[in-house]
Write an enzyme that holds these catalytic residues in place. Sequence first.
Site, PDB file in Angstrom:
ATOM      1  N   CYS A 157       0.805  -1.225   0.000  1.00 17.05           N
ATOM      2  CA  CYS A 157       0.000   0.000   0.000  1.00 17.05           C
ATOM      3  C   CYS A 157       0.835   1.271   0.000  1.00 17.05           C
ATOM      4  CB  CYS A 157      -0.935   0.019   1.199  1.00 17.05           C
ATOM      5  SG  CYS A 157      -2.299  -1.097   0.954  1.00 17.05           S
TER       6      CYS A 157
HETATM    7  N1  CO8 Z   1     -20.367  -9.569   6.279  1.00 18.79           N
HETATM    8  C1  CO8 Z   1     -20.950  -9.712   7.497  1.00 18.79           C
HETATM    9  N2  CO8 Z   1     -20.264  -9.871   8.654  1.00 18.79           N
HETATM   10  C2  CO8 Z   1     -18.913  -9.900   8.573  1.00 18.79           C
HETATM   11  C3  CO8 Z   1     -18.238  -9.754   7.339  1.00 18.79           C
HETATM   12  C4  CO8 Z   1     -19.015  -9.592   6.163  1.00 18.79           C
HETATM   13  N3  CO8 Z   1     -18.450  -9.444   4.950  1.00 18.79           N
HETATM   14  N4  CO8 Z   1     -16.905  -9.818   7.584  1.00 18.79           N
HETATM   15  C5  CO8 Z   1     -16.758  -9.977   8.904  1.00 18.79           C
HETATM   16  N5  CO8 Z   1     -17.976 -10.060   9.510  1.00 18.79           N
HETATM   17  C6  CO8 Z   1     -18.269 -10.265  10.932  1.00 18.79           C
HETATM   18  C7  CO8 Z   1     -17.132 -10.967  11.666  1.00 18.79           C
HETATM   19  O1  CO8 Z   1     -17.205 -12.372  11.554  1.00 18.79           O
HETATM   20  C8  CO8 Z   1     -17.355 -10.505  13.086  1.00 18.79           C
HETATM   21  O2  CO8 Z   1     -18.362 -11.266  13.701  1.00 18.79           O
HETATM   22  P1  CO8 Z   1     -18.248 -11.646  15.246  1.00 18.79           P
HETATM   23  O3  CO8 Z   1     -18.239 -10.325  15.980  1.00 18.79           O
HETATM   24  O4  CO8 Z   1     -19.466 -12.465  15.461  1.00 18.79           O
HETATM   25  O5  CO8 Z   1     -16.961 -12.403  15.388  1.00 18.79           O
HETATM   26  C9  CO8 Z   1     -17.872  -9.101  12.916  1.00 18.79           C
HETATM   27  O6  CO8 Z   1     -18.414  -9.023  11.571  1.00 18.79           O
HETATM   28  C10 CO8 Z   1     -16.801  -8.070  13.052  1.00 18.79           C
HETATM   29  O7  CO8 Z   1     -15.652  -8.509  12.304  1.00 18.79           O
HETATM   30  P2  CO8 Z   1     -14.288  -7.774  12.331  1.00 18.79           P
HETATM   31  O8  CO8 Z   1     -13.894  -7.512  13.754  1.00 18.79           O
HETATM   32  O9  CO8 Z   1     -13.301  -8.502  11.446  1.00 18.79           O
HETATM   33  O10 CO8 Z   1     -14.722  -6.435  11.611  1.00 18.79           O
HETATM   34  P3  CO8 Z   1     -14.036  -5.045  11.649  1.00 18.79           P
HETATM   35  O11 CO8 Z   1     -14.955  -4.087  12.275  1.00 18.79           O
HETATM   36  O12 CO8 Z   1     -12.628  -5.123  12.135  1.00 18.79           O
HETATM   37  O13 CO8 Z   1     -13.948  -4.711  10.090  1.00 18.79           O
HETATM   38  C11 CO8 Z   1     -12.278  -4.691   8.347  1.00 18.79           C
HETATM   39  C12 CO8 Z   1     -13.201  -5.548   9.198  1.00 18.79           C
HETATM   40  C13 CO8 Z   1     -13.146  -3.813   7.472  1.00 18.79           C
HETATM   41  C14 CO8 Z   1     -11.438  -5.611   7.476  1.00 18.79           C
HETATM   42  C15 CO8 Z   1     -11.398  -3.828   9.256  1.00 18.79           C
HETATM   43  O14 CO8 Z   1     -10.797  -4.592  10.259  1.00 18.79           O
HETATM   44  C16 CO8 Z   1     -10.291  -3.113   8.510  1.00 18.79           C
HETATM   45  O15 CO8 Z   1     -10.511  -2.421   7.546  1.00 18.79           O
HETATM   46  N6  CO8 Z   1      -9.061  -3.255   8.988  1.00 18.79           N
HETATM   47  C17 CO8 Z   1      -7.913  -2.603   8.378  1.00 18.79           C
HETATM   48  C18 CO8 Z   1      -7.613  -3.327   7.169  1.00 18.79           C
HETATM   49  C19 CO8 Z   1      -6.574  -2.679   6.343  1.00 18.79           C
HETATM   50  O16 CO8 Z   1      -6.429  -1.509   6.223  1.00 18.79           O
HETATM   51  N7  CO8 Z   1      -5.847  -3.514   5.717  1.00 18.79           N
HETATM   52  C20 CO8 Z   1      -4.903  -3.047   4.812  1.00 18.79           C
HETATM   53  C21 CO8 Z   1      -4.749  -4.116   3.881  1.00 18.79           C
HETATM   54  S1  CO8 Z   1      -4.355  -3.558   2.341  1.00 18.79           S
HETATM   55  C22 CO8 Z   1      -2.680  -3.425   2.153  1.00 18.79           C
HETATM   56  O17 CO8 Z   1      -1.925  -3.219   3.013  1.00 18.79           O
HETATM   57  C23 CO8 Z   1      -2.152  -3.595   0.794  1.00 18.79           C
HETATM   58  C24 CO8 Z   1      -2.167  -4.991   0.422  1.00 18.79           C
HETATM   59  C25 CO8 Z   1      -1.920  -5.066  -1.041  1.00 18.79           C
HETATM   60  C26 CO8 Z   1      -3.161  -5.060  -1.861  1.00 18.79           C
HETATM   61  C27 CO8 Z   1      -3.845  -6.365  -1.876  1.00 18.79           C
HETATM   62  C28 CO8 Z   1      -4.752  -6.493  -3.061  1.00 18.79           C
HETATM   63  C29 CO8 Z   1      -5.475  -7.800  -3.127  1.00 18.79           C
END
Ligand code: CO8
Length: 374
Positions: A157
């Site tokens: 990123c």
């Molecule tokens: N639909 C419904 N529910 C869901 C979904 C979904 N799609 N996904 C997760 N849930 C559920 C989970 O199971 C969980 O349920 P429970 O509480 O019962 O366990 C609940 O929702 C909450 O889950 P999370 O705690 O995982 O949810 P978050 O509030 O943390 O949100 C995110 C998830 C959006 C992924 C968030 O954590 C986030 O954005 N984190 C930062 C991510 C980030 O910035 N990553 C950077 C990666 S990109 C990068 O660095 C470059 C990589 C290169 C590119 C790659 C290209 C392919």
Amino acid sequence: MTSSAVISGVGLWTPQYQISNEELVDSYNAWAERFNQNNASAIERGEVTAKPLSSASFIEKASGIKSRYVYSKEGVLDIDRMRPSLDVRDDDQVSHQAEMAIAAAQKALQAANKSAKDIDMVIVSCAYTQRSYPAVAIEVQSALGIEGFAFDMLVACSSATFGLQRAVDAIKAGSSKGVLVINPELTSPQVNYRDRDSHFIFGDVATAVVVESSQTCQSTHAFDVLSTRCVTTYSNAIRSNFGYITHATDEDPYSADKLFHQNGRKVFKEVCPMAAEHIESHLLSEGIRVADLKRWWLHQANLNMNLLISRRLLGRDATKEEAPVVLDEYANTASAGSIIAFAKYHNDMSSGDIGVICSFGAGYSIGSLILRKR
Ligand code: CO8
């Protein structure tokens, strides 16, 4: 003799295909329901884990993402495929990533009022390149008719900001007269569309920036680059394990760990404070107060991350004018996100206005540039 570096033009190429959260969720859920039906007995015996369902409202609430653009829509929503379908090109045809890069580069050159003869260094910096060699950057250099040299850079990123730092240093040192930094972020082939937790995160796009000396700049929308800063700290929280070694191991080349995967919660918790401290100390080192910033072109991974970072620094939420949001429309476009925000939201700035571009992501890697409107 050192000279000062300016950003004189930026280009944004947006793919023609769009996928909404609803379309993506319908496809994933149809696939998950079929998987669960086909594996009902094994799931009941506890031998197989049932696939959880996704939801469009969760995606928007947790990330701020409503939609994304893709280079190829074909195949992504097909539950018998769940990955884009790209045509195989002969070695003498332009490659997919070069095609995206050339389109963005041409727009950046036009914005900077420059042509190929003004550029002598091309950096293609992005999260993935589609092959190891010849460098995509050299293919782009050749297609644009640029004399000089070109190379690829991979910093996930932070590829764009790290590439821009290389460009700024080259201009300041006088080793280059004009640099194109191009970010063809073709992320969709690395997205695991069968993974509920990450199937919604990414989109495709290409951005490009022209960096040159203040002495040659003819653009009316140029920015002085006051300072750049890059930092990395090793983390396993975001990974993609696909690589050339895969051919020599007995692993499944299509297994989930070969695609993008992360511990999203951990990333969120660890990266937000790092990014906030990075921006603050970078500004301080230049004698600039957070309150002096007119614009924050932040990395576009998650709206809540950006809100948290600006709250830590400003003591309040940044307005959309201060910290523009593009991830609702584009999703996370790896290194291109902050550059899309810059491309779309800089024309209204006045001479002397200061802004910061900041990326953060896998590595971990954080990169920032402090810019002042000329
Ligand atoms: N639909 C419904 N529910 C869901 C979904 C979904 N799609 N996904 C997760 N849930 C559920 C989970 O199971 C969980 O349920 P429970 O509480 O019962 O366990 C609940 O929702 C909450 O889950 P999370 O705690 O995982 O949810 P978050 O509030 O943390 O949100 C995110 C998830 C959006 C992924 C968030 O954590 C986030 O954005 N984190 C930062 C991510 C980030 O910035 N990553 C950077 C990666 S990109 C990068 O660095 C470059 C990589 C290169 C590119 C790659 C290209 C392919």
